[in-house]
Design a protein around this motif. Structure first.
Motif, short mmCIF file in Angstrom:
data_model
loop_
_atom_site.label_atom_id
_atom_site.label_comp_id
_atom_site.label_asym_id
_atom_site.label_seq_id
_atom_site.Cartn_x
_atom_site.Cartn_y
_atom_site.Cartn_z
N GLU A 100 0.84 -1.20 0.00
CA GLU A 100 0.00 0.00 0.00
C GLU A 100 0.88 1.26 0.00
N LEU A 101 1.96 1.20 0.83
CA LEU A 101 2.87 2.34 0.86
C LEU A 101 3.59 2.50 -0.47
N LEU A 102 4.02 1.37 -1.02
CA LEU A 102 4.69 1.44 -2.33
C LEU A 102 3.75 2.03 -3.38
N ASP A 103 2.48 1.72 -3.23
CA ASP A 103 1.51 2.30 -4.16
C ASP A 103 1.52 3.82 -4.06
N GLN A 104 1.64 4.30 -2.81
CA GLN A 104 1.69 5.76 -2.61
C GLN A 104 2.94 6.34 -3.29
N LEU A 105 4.05 5.65 -3.11
CA LEU A 105 5.29 6.11 -3.71
C LEU A 105 5.20 6.09 -5.24
N ARG A 106 4.63 5.02 -5.75
CA ARG A 106 4.47 4.89 -7.21
C ARG A 106 3.54 6.00 -7.72
N ASP A 107 2.50 6.25 -6.97
CA ASP A 107 1.55 7.28 -7.40
C ASP A 107 2.23 8.65 -7.44
N PHE A 108 3.06 8.89 -6.39
CA PHE A 108 3.79 10.17 -6.36
C PHE A 108 4.68 10.32 -7.58
N LEU A 109 5.47 9.27 -7.85
CA LEU A 109 6.41 9.32 -8.97
C LEU A 109 5.65 9.44 -10.29
N ALA A 110 4.58 8.69 -10.41
CA ALA A 110 3.81 8.72 -11.67
C ALA A 110 3.23 10.11 -11.88
N ARG A 111 2.73 10.69 -10.79
CA ARG A 111 2.09 12.00 -10.90
C ARG A 111 3.12 13.07 -11.26
N HIS A 112 4.32 12.95 -10.66
CA HIS A 112 5.32 14.01 -10.87
C HIS A 112 6.23 13.77 -12.07
N THR A 113 6.19 12.59 -12.65
CA THR A 113 6.94 12.36 -13.88
C THR A 113 6.02 12.40 -15.09
N GLY A 114 4.74 12.22 -14.83
CA GLY A 114 3.79 12.18 -15.94
C GLY A 114 3.91 10.90 -16.73
N MET A 115 4.56 9.92 -16.13
CA MET A 115 4.75 8.65 -16.83
C MET A 115 4.16 7.52 -16.01
N SER A 116 4.03 6.38 -16.68
CA SER A 116 3.55 5.19 -15.99
C SER A 116 4.72 4.57 -15.23
N VAL A 117 4.49 4.12 -14.02
CA VAL A 117 5.56 3.54 -13.19
C VAL A 117 5.24 2.07 -12.92
N VAL A 118 6.21 1.21 -13.20
CA VAL A 118 6.05 -0.24 -12.96
C VAL A 118 7.08 -0.69 -11.93
N LEU A 119 6.61 -1.48 -10.94
CA LEU A 119 7.53 -1.99 -9.91
C LEU A 119 7.99 -3.39 -10.27
N VAL A 120 9.29 -3.61 -10.19
CA VAL A 120 9.87 -4.94 -10.49
C VAL A 120 10.57 -5.44 -9.22
N GLN A 121 10.19 -6.62 -8.77
CA GLN A 121 10.73 -7.14 -7.50
C GLN A 121 11.75 -8.25 -7.75
N ARG A 122 12.84 -8.18 -7.00
CA ARG A 122 13.84 -9.25 -6.98
C ARG A 122 14.34 -9.42 -5.55
#
Lengths: 494, 286
Positions: free
Chosen positions: B45-67
């Protein structure tokens, strides 16, 4: 332990029915409770063990598949992390610890690292309780279950999972179930026993009434059960009570008839006695009147006067003796006193009319030199009854033998006749214990009943038998007062 | 939990576009981020917040990749399969010729942190020498604070971890190092000082079971880097702008508070000279 020394309550056979039935209910309930409890607990243990086996199997299955790749890579942290996560997922299993070793038995990781450090060997005290042959071993004493699962890959052993599970909660559950069962069954038993007691008390209430009436009846106060206490006519006790009342009515009627019969017998005997006495008095009276006539005519002669006076004296003396014997026999004298020889000898005077009438021979022997205290009137009455019966039973010209002897504190009176012998029913009556129930003609009549009643009351005995070739013999043994305690009532019938 | 996410930050990787710019079906450019740790739902849920922030401020789609490991993320980054990644200073130094800094987090006002050597709470050791013969927990073989610093310290002593310690293992997470030491699985561990401090604040019952045996000097804070050849891409540019302006944004500041960071700075490459020196010490020892 001597059972006869035990208190009465220790003998269940002596308990009242109102206690026996609740006791039986309690015993039955205890047996049922024990059976049910055992069954329930066995089923519970079986179910718990099955669930434990299933749960531990699922735990080991889950661990095995999760641990295998990490164990092959010797990844300590991942093995530990898997154990940690599994412990949280299988909280229902109350896992104490889980330890994974490699194929050589060295600890790879444990959920309790302080207790099972890395690269150490499992301690002996742990291995002792860990299953060796099976996956699940339950050590109930410690409230523990040990699990073990060998891990292999492609047929090669790569390690083993050891775990210890606390099953104290299962034990607690068993104890709770046992406690609940015991309490419930105890409560049920008490309630059922109380109900059984109340019901039995209620059911036996009529019996107590009947028992009380019978107890009073045994003391001579035979009374009918009042109408208010009678149960419904068609009930079992209703019929029983009415039968009892009918019985009481019959007994009362019998008593009344018996009394009347006794009066009639007494009057008959009195008549016979009066007749005999009249005869005894009449005989000398004839001589005495002749003597008086002689005196009137030849009284101036000295010889005639003396002879007449002597004859008159003899006649009057005979009359006096007969009257005195009758008085002694029939007066209502219940007092104790020492028996005198004359008390028995007098009886021969009373018998004389019968003896004379039937031309009998009377052998008379009385030996009462030893002082003996008893109810003389009853002894005389009883003896006279037997003698009169003997006279009545004897054929004309027969011999009647009477003997009385006092020795060892008791009086033995024997009467023998030459009649046809006592009938069987009379012998049975005399031989029966107690035998003070009402007389019957076939049992010898009122006379024998009175004799037997007296002998029973005084603690004596009757010995009666037929004589060979004919006749009967009846022997009364009557203890003196001083000997009464040492001479228990016994009835000897030959 | 949020805390878990925070203290696993090193394992969390977000990446920027590197290779040929990828676009969505709608034509929007995609920024690829990689996330390695096992997250709980509320971490996500927190990562979603971070992704939303980045997406909103970059104007781009953000994809998370886990390893799971740094190595995997570094490999993805070097092979331009990620736009950017929040990596450790150690792989950045090791591959400095192929990587470019995008932004460096500021902790306690500077882009620096320390590595801690920790032991069980009741232990009196105060130098690494006293940890000899321990079972020692490292975080990751590509972690500076969770491996390289201790390795370099032992190299100075002419010792190697595998023979200085009785047994070593990697937990692939700094919080895991703390857990390993606290539980007794390991007797000592090498951990990120920033993570240990955050744990002390958020999970004191865990950190209290450990104590700091020794601290390293200040070293460069794990940076966000991209492949050198993608440094001029619009995705990296947008990402850099968003990160550097994060502290000034209300939504970004909330995320930074959760991360216990002050913001992101455009720190120079020399910030990581200390790490490079340690790598050199290790390599020189052989």
């Amino acid at each position: 332990m001597n059972r006869f020394a035990m208190p009465e309550w220790a003998h269940p056979t002596l308990w009242p029915v109102s206690a026996k039935v609740p006791a039986l209910v309690v015993a039955f309930m205890i047996a049922v409770s024990a059976t049910i409890t055992n069954g329930v607990l066995s089923r519970l243990v079986e179910t718990q063990n099955r669930h434990l086996t299933q749960l531990s199997g699922a735990y080991l299955d889950g661990l095995s598949s999760a641990l295998l790749p990490h164990l092959m890579r010797d990844d300590v942290w991942e093995v530990y992390d898997v154990l940690e996560r599994a412990a949280q997922r299988y909280k229902g299993l109350a896992i104490d610890w889980t330890t994974v070793t490699d194929a050589s038995g060295t600890v790879i990781a444990s959920s309790q690292p302080h207790r099972f450090p890395l690269q150490s060997q499992l301690p002996e005290d742990v291995l002792r309780y860990v299953a060796t042959g099976t996956e699940l071993a339950i050590v109930e004493v410690q409230g523990l279950a040990s699990l073990k699962r060998d891990l292999s890959y492609q047929g090669r052993s790569i390690g083993t999972i050891f775990a210890q599970v606390r099953i104290g909660s299962l034990m607690d559950e068993r104890r709770e179930v046992l406690k609940t069962l015991v309490l419930t069954n105890a409560l049920l038993t008490i309630v059922l026993a109380a109900i059984a007691y109340a019901l039995i008390r209620r059911m036996l209430r009529p019996l107590r009434t009947l028992s009380q009436h019978m107890r009073e009846g045994a003391t001579g106060n035979v009374l009918q059960i009042s109408d208010q206490a009678l149960p419904r006519p068609h009930s079992e006790f209703g019929r029983l009570f009415r039968r009892y009342n009918s019985l009481v009515a019959a007994v009362s009627e019998r008593e009344r008839l018996l009394g009347r019969l006794a009066d009639e017998k007494r009057l008959a005997a009195l008549g016979r006695l009066a007749s005999g006495m009249a005869h005894e008095i009449n005989n000398p009276l004839g001589g005495m009147l002749n003597t008086l006539d002689a005196l009137k005519r030849h009284g101036e002669r000295e010889h005639v006067r003396q002879t007449s006076t002597r004859l008159l004296e003899q006649g009057l003396t005979g009359i006096r003796d007969v009257v005195r014997a009758a008085l002694a026999t029939y007066r209502q004298d219940r007092e104790m006193r020492s028996l005198a020889k004359s008390d028995l000898d007098d009886l021969s005077l009373l018998l004389r009319p019968e003896v004379s009438r039937r031309n009998l021979v009377l052998n008379w022997s009385v030996d009462v030199e030893e002082p003996i205290v008893l109810r003389v009137a009853d002894v005389r009455g009883s003896t006279l009854n037997i003698l009169l019966n003997a006279c009545a039973a004897s054929p004309v010209g027969a011999t009647i033998t009477f003997s009385a002897r006092a020795s060892n504190g008791r009086l033995e009176v024997t009467v023998e006749d030459e009649g046809v012998g006592l009938p069987d029913e009379v012998l049975d009556y005399l031989r029966s214990p107690g035998g003070i129930e009402g007389p019957a003609e076939e049992r010898g009549g009122l006379g024998l009943w009175m004799v037997k009643r007296y002998v029973s009351e005084c603690g004596g005995a009757i010995d009666a038998h037929r004589r060979s070739p004919r006749g009967s013999s009846i022997c009364l043994t009557i203890p003196g007062v001083a000997q009464k305690e040492q001479a228990p009532c016994r009835l000897q019938v030959a | 939990m949020i805390e878990n996410w925070l203290i696993s930050r090193r394992a969390l990787v977000f990446t920027g576009a590197a290779l040929a710019t990828q676009r969505t079906s709608a034509g929007t450019p995609i920024i690829r981020f990689g996330l390695t740790p096992v997250f709980l739902s509320n971490d996500i849920e927190l990562l979603d917040q971070l992704r939303d922030f980045l997406a909103r401020h970059t104007g781009m789609s953000v994809v998370l990749v886990q390893r799971r490991t740094y190595e995997e993320i570094t490999s993805l980054l070097l092979s331009s399969q990620l736009t950017a990644a929040w990596i450790c200073g150690y792989p950045y130094v090791a591959y400095h010729d192929q990587l470019e800094l995008v932004a460096t987090p500021l902790w306690q006002g500077q882009p620096l942190y320390r590595s801690y050597l920790i032991g069980a709470a009741g232990r009196s050791a105060s130098t690494i020498n006293e940890l000899a013969g321990d079972t020692h927990a490292f975080s990751d073989p590509n972690s500076n604070s969770g491996y390289l610093v201790t390795q370099a310290a032992l190299a100075r002593l002419r010792r190697r971890p595998e023979e200085f310690f009785r047994r070593t293992f990697f937990t692939y997470g700094h919080r895991n190092v703390v857990r390993a030491v606290a539980s007794g699985l390991a007797q000592s561990g090498s951990v990120d000082g920033y993570v240990w401090e955050v744990i002390s604040e958020l999970e004191p019952e865990l950190s209290k079971q450990t104590r700091i045996v020794a601290q390293s000097e200040l070293l460069g804070f794990p940076p966000i880097a991209c492949a050198a050849k993608a440094k001029l891409s619009p995705e990296v540019h947008a990402l850099k702008r968003a990160l550097l302006g994060m502290a000034n944004d209300r939504e970004g500041a909330r995320v930074l508070r959760l991360l216990r960071l002050d913001g992101f700075a455009d720190a120079p490459a020399s910030t990581f000279d200390g790490i490079a020196e340690k790598l050199s010490q290790v390599r020189n020892f052989g």
